[in-house]
Design an enzyme around this catalytic site. Sequence first.
Site, PDB file in Angstrom:
ATOM      1  N   CYS A   1      22.856  72.488  85.028  1.00 48.59           N
ATOM      2  CA  CYS A   1      23.066  71.316  84.177  1.00 48.59           C
ATOM      3  C   CYS A   1      21.750  70.568  83.932  1.00 48.59           C
ATOM      4  CB  CYS A   1      24.127  70.400  84.781  1.00 48.59           C
ATOM      5  SG  CYS A   1      24.390  68.890  83.826  1.00 48.59           S
TER       6      CYS A   1
ATOM      7  N   GLU B   1      27.239  76.075  80.420  1.00 51.39           N
ATOM      8  CA  GLU B   1      26.503  75.062  79.654  1.00 51.39           C
ATOM      9  C   GLU B   1      26.506  75.412  78.168  1.00 51.39           C
ATOM     10  OE1 GLU B   1      24.917  72.155  80.158  1.00 51.39           O
ATOM     11  OE2 GLU B   1      25.673  72.079  82.211  1.00 51.39           O
TER      12      GLU B   1
END
Length: 229
Positions: free
Chosen positions: A137, A208
Amino acid sequence: MTFSTEIKEAAQPIIEEIYNDGFIQDLLKGDLDAQAVRQYLRADASYLKEFTNLYALLIPKAPSMKDVKFLVEQIEFMLDGEVEAHEILADYINEPYEEIVKEKVWPPSGDHYIKHMYYHAYAHENAAYTIAAMAPCPYVYEVVAKMALDDQNLNRDSVTSKWFDFYSTEMRPLIEVFDNLLDELTANCTEQEKKDIKESFLQSTIHERNFFNMAYINEQWNFGGDKNA
């Protein structure tokens, strides 16, 4: 080569795909659709709440009090600091951030990503598995932001450029701590364990990509039609 360097290098092709996908490219040019922004902000608000819960689960597994202190600080940052980046996008579509996120969403891609991280938090005593699931992240955001700042297509006249400015620097302390923890916690792991931890990292990097795309296509759950809504 350190373990953290190895897994980040392995993730680079996925990050290139993230950068070239519609969400980042439109954000780069300052013409991302307003609904994509709303979907992203609503989903990310839900995601960050769960991310803070994952930090709390990591605290008992932290190797040192220094790491515990940092994790507590990161919880505070997730609750307050990262809102700055969200407000940049809210300003871009000229809508109040708090009004946007009043509507809660839990799209499939966000759901799968969160469950992936929780699985590793509960299935493995070694925190390396969970950290590997969480680490993409901040890392993806930093790499994508730095790529954008070097891109001649970046629209500096758009407020969206400030989003890239924010993520080009603000993730660095967290990335460094995650890297150090991954290297420390995998030092005595078997090759199979390292392979599994690396896979956790790569899977999250794909998550992601799916998360950005979820916002771009306004992803919704499909239960077989309106009659099942």
